[in-house]
Scaffold this motif. Structure first.
Motif, PDB file in Angstrom:
ATOM      1  N   ILE A   1       3.973  -9.297  -4.491  1.00  0.00           N
ATOM      2  CA  ILE A   1       3.965  -7.981  -5.136  1.00  0.00           C
ATOM      3  C   ILE A   1       2.623  -7.276  -4.954  1.00  0.00           C
ATOM      4  N   VAL A   2       1.630  -7.964  -4.440  1.00  0.00           N
ATOM      5  CA  VAL A   2       0.361  -7.331  -4.039  1.00  0.00           C
ATOM      6  C   VAL A   2       0.096  -7.736  -2.596  1.00  0.00           C
ATOM      7  N   PRO A   3       0.914  -7.215  -1.662  1.00  0.00           N
ATOM      8  CA  PRO A   3       0.830  -7.671  -0.270  1.00  0.00           C
ATOM      9  C   PRO A   3      -0.475  -7.246   0.395  1.00  0.00           C
ATOM     10  N   THR A   4      -0.843  -7.987   1.423  1.00  0.00           N
ATOM     11  CA  THR A   4      -1.981  -7.650   2.279  1.00  0.00           C
ATOM     12  C   THR A   4      -1.428  -7.133   3.602  1.00  0.00           C
ATOM     13  N   PHE A   5      -1.904  -5.964   4.034  1.00  0.00           N
ATOM     14  CA  PHE A   5      -1.384  -5.307   5.235  1.00  0.00           C
ATOM     15  C   PHE A   5      -2.362  -5.509   6.396  1.00  0.00           C
ATOM     16  N   THR A   6      -1.822  -5.982   7.494  1.00  0.00           N
ATOM     17  CA  THR A   6      -2.605  -6.089   8.733  1.00  0.00           C
ATOM     18  C   THR A   6      -1.816  -5.435   9.857  1.00  0.00           C
ATOM     19  N   TRP A   7      -2.515  -4.925  10.838  1.00  0.00           N
ATOM     20  CA  TRP A   7      -1.859  -4.226  11.938  1.00  0.00           C
ATOM     21  C   TRP A   7      -2.771  -4.194  13.149  1.00  0.00           C
ATOM     22  N   GLY A   8      -2.192  -3.774  14.269  1.00  0.00           N
ATOM     23  CA  GLY A   8      -2.974  -3.544  15.471  1.00  0.00           C
ATOM     24  C   GLY A   8      -2.997  -2.070  15.806  1.00  0.00           C
ATOM     25  N   GLY A   9      -3.665  -1.696  16.868  1.00  0.00           N
ATOM     26  CA  GLY A   9      -3.680  -0.311  17.326  1.00  0.00           C
ATOM     27  C   GLY A   9      -4.634   0.569  16.567  1.00  0.00           C
ATOM     28  N   GLY A  10      -5.725   0.046  16.102  1.00  0.00           N
ATOM     29  CA  GLY A  10      -6.704   0.890  15.402  1.00  0.00           C
ATOM     30  C   GLY A  10      -7.268   0.168  14.198  1.00  0.00           C
ATOM     31  N   SER A  11      -8.492   0.528  13.821  1.00  0.00           N
ATOM     32  CA  SER A  11      -9.150  -0.210  12.746  1.00  0.00           C
ATOM     33  C   SER A  11      -9.272   0.568  11.455  1.00  0.00           C
ATOM     34  N   SER A  12      -8.955   1.876  11.438  1.00  0.00           N
ATOM     35  CA  SER A  12      -9.139   2.665  10.222  1.00  0.00           C
ATOM     36  C   SER A  12      -7.936   3.563  10.020  1.00  0.00           C
ATOM     37  N   HIS A  13      -7.207   3.291   8.930  1.00  0.00           N
ATOM     38  CA  HIS A  13      -5.961   3.995   8.692  1.00  0.00           C
ATOM     39  C   HIS A  13      -5.758   4.252   7.209  1.00  0.00           C
ATOM     40  N   THR A  14      -4.694   5.009   6.907  1.00  0.00           N
ATOM     41  CA  THR A  14      -4.214   5.180   5.546  1.00  0.00           C
ATOM     42  C   THR A  14      -2.893   4.429   5.417  1.00  0.00           C
TER      43      THR A  14
ATOM     44  N   PHE B   1      10.271  -4.272   4.305  1.00  0.00           N
ATOM     45  CA  PHE B   1      10.106  -5.625   3.742  1.00  0.00           C
ATOM     46  C   PHE B   1      10.664  -5.639   2.318  1.00  0.00           C
ATOM     47  N   SER B   2      10.917  -6.832   1.805  1.00  0.00           N
ATOM     48  CA  SER B   2      11.401  -6.983   0.422  1.00  0.00           C
ATOM     49  C   SER B   2      10.513  -7.993  -0.305  1.00  0.00           C
ATOM     50  N   THR B   3      10.255  -7.712  -1.579  1.00  0.00           N
ATOM     51  CA  THR B   3       9.354  -8.556  -2.368  1.00  0.00           C
ATOM     52  C   THR B   3      10.095  -9.746  -2.969  1.00  0.00           C
ATOM     53  N   LEU B   4       9.287 -10.712  -3.469  1.00  0.00           N
ATOM     54  CA  LEU B   4       9.811 -11.934  -4.063  1.00  0.00           C
ATOM     55  C   LEU B   4      10.602 -11.653  -5.343  1.00  0.00           C
ATOM     56  N   ALA B   5      11.523 -12.554  -5.633  1.00  0.00           N
ATOM     57  CA  ALA B   5      12.227 -12.479  -6.922  1.00  0.00           C
ATOM     58  C   ALA B   5      11.227 -12.765  -8.044  1.00  0.00           C
ATOM     59  N   PRO B   6      11.451 -12.237  -9.255  1.00  0.00           N
ATOM     60  CA  PRO B   6      10.462 -12.377 -10.333  1.00  0.00           C
ATOM     61  C   PRO B   6      10.334 -13.811 -10.845  1.00  0.00           C
TER      62      PRO B   6
ATOM     63  N   GLN C   1       0.526  -2.979  -8.342  1.00  0.00           N
ATOM     64  CA  GLN C   1       1.440  -4.029  -7.904  1.00  0.00           C
ATOM     65  C   GLN C   1       2.862  -3.500  -7.779  1.00  0.00           C
ATOM     66  N   LEU C   2       3.595  -4.037  -6.808  1.00  0.00           N
ATOM     67  CA  LEU C   2       4.965  -3.628  -6.554  1.00  0.00           C
ATOM     68  C   LEU C   2       5.919  -4.353  -7.501  1.00  0.00           C
ATOM     69  N   LEU C   3       7.178  -3.975  -7.449  1.00  0.00           N
ATOM     70  CA  LEU C   3       8.200  -4.604  -8.279  1.00  0.00           C
ATOM     71  C   LEU C   3       8.816  -5.776  -7.538  1.00  0.00           C
TER      72      LEU C   3
END
Length: 737
Positions: free
Chosen positions: A40-53, A106-111, A84-86
């Motif tokens: 519910i508090v995911p960490t986002f990683t990606w390619g194609g650039g180092s500074s984004h929104t 994506f889908s988050t974990l069950a509570p 935090q997400l639901l």
């Protein structure tokens, strides 16, 4: 005009193409497209650039955005806890520069929410251990306990941060600071470490050190034991208390000195080195002087606030430490390395004893001397046995004497005890004598089923037996009147025992014994521990204060005082019984006393007197009597015949004018409560000299020109006023400096 619209359309097409060009496709990104079981508090990683929104939405058109990073962030950005997400929801995310299309789903974990249970929110913790507990309906996950000094749970107490698959964690409160607030929460995670849910944040506090209440001696009472014993109680328990600090001063010393660890006849400041709720000033005080004292609890680093000041008058001369053999006596059979027990007329933080053993009952040539024993018991070592060189089956005699400091004067030697050394020596070691742990001696217990605890160390399994009584009387080191007989007391496999069926307001004394299971060898009984069960609104069994232990007062009048070891919410009165017969077959009684002291007049010359006292509530509930104790009128050379006056009278002080002290005499034809106070000419109370029960007779008290705080008053005219029953009288006096 057509040109204008053409150029505008061309600009929009160009802008659209530019945005499309700036789309960052979430290539090699996390969470990956169609990922499930995401935190519910995911960490986002990606390619194609180092500074984004980063944007997260509940629809792939991003019409319902639930989180925006709010600026350019680097790969590895994590959603804050506050956003935090639901649980169990499908989300869409993208990493962009200036908007665009393209996303991952994506889908988050069950509570699996942890629900906190203890310590409860806003609770105050005073025990040695604290158990953090919570519940969750999901199995097979792990939890992180976090404790912090701030409400946002960001400044963590490192020693308290714990990862566990259990739903509770017990910690020693020593890692927390006394008198400090803390906040805690629990995070539920998968076994892989993905955050599922956070609990609420609850607050608790570690209790501050309790301020003791100085209880005895107080109110200017005469104390015969010199040095005197001091008693206090506190209205709560805190495991962080390791000892108590006491300070005292003579009335002619205006302030307490900073004499940490020192003491003399004018002032002192010392640590009791014990969690017991009593101590003895380890120095003889000035006879006839008034002293003030205070006490505070200590945790080894800092102390609580000081108690309110109490005062007393030293009536007796220096009391040498008197010792009384307890075990072995009367030819008791002992083992090869016997333990000797004794008690004394004084408890002090610094006591030293000397043990002597001889085969001659007159101690003509002492075979063994052991000096500077810092306890009320001693077990002979193999080296001692070598020196003693006892005859198998032989009879030996022992005695002990004590002193307040290692280099101080010894008191008189005790009477002797005797024992028989074994005829055959078993090579096996003796069973260890248990050491009492809790409750702390002298303490007030606030539960009706207290747990007794002790410790004993041995290489083989041990069992234990406990006895307890409301009487401290012992013979051969064992309680005389156990509530459950020694024979009926069970052997226990644990080093604790829960008492039941206790009487509120009563004081209980207890001992424990060990035995080696394999051989059946038993130890001697431990020293006495004692505690008082909180009375609530019930009566309280008093403890004898002064004079005690047969003390010779060398007078035919005596101030009897007693101790209330625990406060009752009821207003108490007291019944005193005294006699020259230790069995109280014939006795005299004073009933309905409202104070905790009374002065007896007209006692017989050179007689032993025994006394005891009980308390009574307003509803008529009366306690048991205190354990009887004794004093002697002593070597009274000449005593004027006591004449009971016919009238109340307050006499003029003498000398008058005076400096620095004066005597005030008064008479009372009946027993009664007497108050004698001093005021200035504006009617302000300066000093309470008397606030106690007095028997019929003539009395005298000294004023040293000080106020209730012990400060010397200035030159001037003062008024002293006596009240008792329906009688009241006032007179003036002049202090000149």
């Amino acid at each position: 005009m057509k040109l204008k619209y053409f150029l505008m359309a061309l600009f929009i097409v160009s802008l659209t193409q530019m945005n499309i060009a700036q789309i960052t496709t979430p290539a090699a990104s996390v969470p990956a497209n169609l990922a499930s079981g995401v935190s519910i508090v995911p960490t986002f990683t990606w390619g194609g650039g180092s500074s984004h929104t980063i944007q997260v939405a509940t629809d792939n058109a991003f019409a319902n955005i639930v989180y925006t990073s709010g600026g350019d962030v680097a790969s590895g950005h994590q959603i804050p806890i506050a956003n935090q997400l639901l649980n169990g929801v499908t989300y869409y995310w993208r990493a962009i520069n200036n908007g665009g299309a393209g996303y991952n789903e994506f889908s988050t974990l069950a509570p699996a929410v942890p629900y906190l249970s203890s310590p409860t929110n806003f609770s105050v913790v005073s025990d040695q251990f604290i158990t953090f507990a919570w519940s969750s309906s999901v199995a097979g996950i792990e939890y992180t306990l976090e404790v912090a000094t701030d409400a946002g749970v960001t400044v963590l107490v490192g020693a308290a941060t714990t990862v566990t698959t259990s739903t509770s964690v017990t910690l020693n409160t020593s890692i927390f600071t006394t008198g400090t607030d803390y906040w805690w929460r629990v995070t539920a995670k998968t076994l892989g470490g993905a955050i599922i849910n956070y609990s609420n944040i609850w607050k608790f506090s570690i209790a501050g050190l309790p301020q003791p209440i100085a209880s005895y001696p107080s109110g200017g009472v005469n104390i015969y034991n010199n040095p005197p014993s001091l008693y206090w109680y506190q209205l709560g328990y805190n495991s962080k208390v390791t000892s108590y600090e006491v300070r005292y001063r003579r009335s002619d010393v205006g302030v307490y000195g900073a004499l940490l660890g020192t003491f003399d006849a004018t002032e002192g400041y010392f640590n009791s080195a014990s969690t017991n709720w009593f101590t003895t000033i380890p120095f003889a005080l000035t006879q006839g002087a008034t002293y003030y004292w205070q006490v505070r609890s200590h945790d080894g680093t800092t102390g609580s606030a000081w108690s309110l000041e109490q005062n007393f008058v030293v009536f007796g001369t220096y009391t040498f430490l008197v010792c009384y053999p307890s075990y072995p006596v009367l030819g008791a059979a002992v083992d090869a390395l016997p333990t000797f027990y004794w008690y004394s007329n004084t408890y002090a933080p610094v006591l030293f004893f000397e043990l002597e053993i001889d085969d001659d009952p007159l101690f003509g040539s002492v075979n063994l001397t052991v000096s500077n024993i810092p306890a009320l018991s001693y077990t002979l070592t193999s080296g001692n046995i070598t020196t003693l060189n006892p005859t198998l089956g032989g009879t030996y005699y022992w005695r002990v004497k004590g002193r307040l400091t290692a280099g101080g004067l010894y008191g008189p030697v005790s009477t002797s005890g005797s024992f028989v050394y074994p005829s055959t020596v078993n090579a096996a070691a003796s069973a260890p004598v248990p050491t009492i742990s809790g409750p702390t001696s002298g303490s007030v217990v606030f539960v009706t089923n207290p747990t007794l605890t002790w410790s004993a160390s041995y290489s083989e399994p041990l069992q234990f037996k406990v006895i307890y009584s409301t009487s401290p009387s012992t013979t051969a080191g064992i309680l005389d009147f156990p509530i459950v007989s020694i024979a009926s007391s069970p052997w226990l496999n644990t080093s604790s025992f829960v008492l039941t069926g206790l009487t509120p307001g009563a004081t209980y004394y207890w001992q424990v014994q060990s035995r080696i299971i394999s051989s059946g060898t038993t130890s001697a009984w431990s020293t006495l521990g004692y505690f008082t069960l909180s009375p609530g609104a019930a009566s309280v069994v008093p403890l004898a204060g002064s004079p005690i232990n047969g003390y010779p007062i060398n007078n035919t009048s005596a101030t009897i005082s007693w101790i209330i070891p625990a406060p009752s919410t009821s207003k108490l009165t007291y019944d005193l019984e005294y006699s020259t017969d230790k069995n109280f077959t014939t006795s005299q009684k004073l009933t309905g006393l409202t104070g905790t002291s009374v002065t007896l007049q007209g006692l017989e010359k050179n007689k032993d007197y025994f006394w005891r006292v009980a308390s009574k509530t307003e509803k008529g509930e009366i306690s048991s009597f205190s354990a009887p104790t004794a004093f002697s009128t002593g070597s009274v050379v000449s005593v004027e015949e006591t004449v009971i006056p016919n009238t109340f009278e307050l006499m003029q002080n003498y000398p008058n004018p005076f400096n620095p002290s004066t005597q005030i005499k008064f008479t009372t034809p009946v027993n009664g409560f007497v108050t004698l106070k001093i005021y200035d000419l504006l009617g302000k109370e300066i000093k309470t000299l008397i606030n106690s029960e007095y028997s019929a007779g003539s009395h005298s008290i000294q004023w040293n020109g000080d106020d209730n705080m012990g400060n010397k008053v200035s030159t001037g005219i003062y008024v002293y006023r006596m009240t008792t029953g329906n009688f009241a009288s006032s007179k003036k006096m002049l202090l000149i400096k």
